[in-house]
Design a protein around this motif. Structure first.
Motif: not given
Length: 713
Positions: A449-461
């Motif tokens: 979860d980073t505010p500076s990275s565009p993309g889909r909100v869904e996270i894949s770590t």
């Protein structure tokens, strides 16, 4: 310029812990340090046995190989890599020497494509051996990793100790890939080469290159020059791009680029030297808008759009099924085959919405001529035609799992992206398959979860990727022989720059590399080895996703990323379309229902509220789903931002007119609005009134004020 280095322990505690926890390495005692020098190889070798002692590599250590043999290229690659990453100038020799690093190709033994290697390190020297140049290359990469397992003990250090050990290694799967989408956003040939360089250092061996889509056609085709003259360029979505007038044309400036055939040959040769195969993708029968804009006769419609579109999502445009169109595609593929010697050619086959085929009298007549029963069978016929053509040229067709619909062409290979079901079905039917499922292996999902990275909100770590099983239990042992391997996909709708491509790719690419190569999994061990890999990225100037240090949430100020979304239908971390040049804000928003919750607001002393807002174009092809987007009636022509107490149906406690922001395409701080102080902790709901879905009004930040006078900011 090389970035500032940090202590590896700090990296482990901040980055690895942020994605999934970190197992701290056990420190070596002085008595055992000689036999427990760090071994940090990613992907993990199949077998590794330690021995007593160590070998000291210095600037006087010779690198030995047979002059003029295939081993020479690998040895010189290794020498160059050590010079670039450790500043150590090793000397090449073509005759045996004591205390040397030796690269040896063994007898063929009938397995010229074997990727395995052996690495033996003793106090007397190091030998890397393999039966093929590919295996020898991977052995060189492992040796380089042994020599970069730790940061130099001091600036200008000229000795590196390598632990005595024996490695016997070979990959689990033959296909270990990354897909790079160069259609949605163009990357330079130089960047593609840099990307290939880093892939090679992970023992990844397939670059699936997505070259055509609705938004661009990136590959020069000599017979059809308009594919790039027209199809490689578009005006980006939104009023900011529309207002960016090119003085030479008097029209909005176009964005894009393409790869000439000479550039492609150079890139393919560059990849081959690093034992990476480039598999090109030419999308069909859908994702065809750019090709149709260049050559309208390819369309189903009589009057298709003549400009390349800029929306994301799934367009209904399909190629028609006339013989002339099949001839066009075969002409294109003929030039593709001359550029790419890969066994496989990817033809897409995904997301082909059949509405145009269903509505076309001519297509329906062709279906009767061809003897196909429905539109799914027509797509199967389409793919079978391409498969037959490629087969006659000695190549194999691969496509996304939709090519299963309507029956699969003989010898076609399935790339399963909609979960693993496509792989299961393909393997059960006796077809080879590559597993590439969303969301885990879709690297347009953010790594954390980073505010500076565009993309889909869904996270894949990183840990999510590492945990993926390419050979699930639902695929029988007999069917598993059809699993070629794994691939992660970097779709670039929301990844505009090369720096962001790297950010989204690494270090998750390290995880998928180990999933594809290593025969066992050990997350704790991977976590211990990862910090050294991150340090290598720094030395190589590779931008990667490093989790920021945690910071406390300001109780009075929240960014959109620090607030909750009211719904989670199509949630994106969405980049602003302005300014044209320079940094742009990134907003968290559900494009289906732009609404945010500021949870746990202490309103006891707050007497005003300040909102920073933006507007982004609604450039999403989502079909009839657009009709489900709620519109809240505005009180003024420009609309308002409404603030409601406790939930989105609660009391309206503030209204901020949007008029000051209408003509500013970037972020605007609206005049503050007064609110009456209230006891206790409350949630605040923020939503916009508007007449249409375009533009999408978005929140950048909300700040509660305790001493401001409303209307004065």
């Amino acid at each position: 310029m090389q970035r500032k280095r940090r202590i590896l322990t700090l990296i482990c505690c901040t980055f690895v812990a942020a994605v999934a926890g970190c197992s701290k390495p056990v420190s070596d005692s002085p008595a055992t340090a000689a036999t427990t020098l760090p071994v940090s190889i990613i992907p993990a070798p199949r077998e590794l046995t330690r021995a007593a002692g160590q070998f000291a590599v210095t600037t006087s250590t010779p690198v030995v190989f047979e002059n003029g043999s295939p081993a020479e290229a690998t040895a010189r690659y290794f020498i160059d890599l050590m010079q670039r990453t450790r500043g150590m100038a090793l000397t090449a020799r073509n005759s045996d020497a004591s205390g040397a690093i030796s690269f040896k190709l063994l007898a063929d033994e009938g397995t010229p494509d074997d990727e395995g290697y052996s690495l033996d390190a003793s106090p007397r020297g190091i030998t890397v051996s393999a039966r093929s140049p590919r295996g020898l290359f991977y052995g060189a990469v492992s040796l380089w990793q042994l020599l970069t397992a730790e940061a130099p003990s001091a600036p200008g250090a000229t000795t590196i100790d390598v632990p005595a050990l024996t490695i016997t290694d070979a990959p689990r799967f033959r296909w270990r890939g990354l897909m790079l989408d160069s259609a949605r956003h163009y990357q330079s040939p130089q960047f593609i080469k840099q990307f290939i360089d880093v892939m090679a250092l992970h023992k990844l061996n397939v670059l699936h290159w997505h070259l055509t889509d609705d938004q661009a056609w990136r590959l020069e085709i000599k017979k059809y020059p308009k594919l790039t003259e027209v199809g490689a360029w578009r005006v980006p979505a939104g009023p900011a791009a529309a207002a960016d007038i090119d003085p030479t044309t008097g029209r909005p400036r176009v964005y894009g680029g393409f790869y000439s055939q000479d550039q492609v040959r150079d890139i393919v040769a560059y990849a081959a030297a690093r034992h990476i195969t480039i598999v090109p993708e030419i999308d069909m029968p859908g994702h065809a808008s750019a090709a149709i804009a260049a050559y309208p006769k390819l369309a189903v419609l009589d009057n298709p759009p003549r400009q390349v579109p800029a929306d994301w999502g799934v367009y209904p445009a399909l190629f028609n099924v006339e013989e002339s169109t099949f001839g066009f595609l075969q002409d294109v593929l003929s030039e593709v085959l001359a550029l790419f010697p890969s066994e496989y050619i990817h033809v897409g086959g995904d997301e082909a919405v059949k509405d145009q085929w269903k509505a076309s009298a001519r297509v329906q007549a062709r279906m009767r001529e061809l003897g196909v029963k429905d539109e799914h069978a027509l797509q199967a016929h389409f793919i079978e035609r391409m498969q037959a053509f490629l087969s006659n040229q000695g190549r194999r067709l691969i496509g996304w799992d939709e090519i299963l619909e309507g029956g699969l062409a003989p010898n076609a290979t399935v790339m399963s992206w909609r979960g693993i079901d496509g792989a299961v079905a393909a393997a059960a039917a006796g077809h080879d398959t590559v597993l590439s499922p969303q969301p885990t292996l879709y690297f347009d999902r953010r790594p954390f979860d980073t505010p500076s990275s565009p993309g889909r909100v869904e996270i894949s770590t990183v840990q999510d990727v590492y945990a993926f099983d390419p050979a699930p239990a639902v695929i029988s042992e007999q069917q598993r022989k059809h699993i070629l391997g794994v691939q992660a996909n970097i779709w670039t709708e929301h990844i505009r720059t090369p720096a962001r491509v790297e950010f989204m790719a690494f270090p998750r690419a390290a995880a998928i590399a180990e999933v594809g190569w290593s025969h066992t999994k050990d997350w704790a061990g991977f976590s211990e080895r990862l910090p050294a890999q991150l340090e290598r990225y720094r030395v190589l100037d590779v931008r990667f996703a490093e989790a920021p240090l945690p910071r406390p949430v300001d109780p009075l100020r929240r960014s959109s990323h620090e607030m909750a979304l009211c719904t989670d239908k199509i949630a994106l971390s969405l980049e602003d379309d302005a300014p044209i040049s320079g940094e742009r804000a990134v907003f968290k928003v559900d494009i289906m229902e732009p609404c945010w919750l500021f949870k746990g607001a202490d309103l006891a002393k707050a007497n005003s509220l300040v909102a920073a807002v933006g507007q982004v174009p609604f450039n999403f092809q989502i079909g009839d789903a657009v009709k489900q987007i709620p519109l809240h009636k505005p009180a003024t022509p420009a609309g308002e931002l409404e603030v409601r107490l406790d939930d989105c149906k609660g009391e309206r406690i503030a209204v901020l007119p949007l008029a000051p922001a209408v003509k500013n395409y970037a972020v605007t701080t609206l005049p503050s609005a007064s609110i009456a102080p209230r006891e206790g902790i409350h949630d605040l709901c923020f939503m916009f009134t508007r007449k249409s879905v375009d533009p999408i009004w978005v929140i950048d930040s909300i700040e509660l004020k305790t001493d401001a006078v409303a209307g004065t900011e």
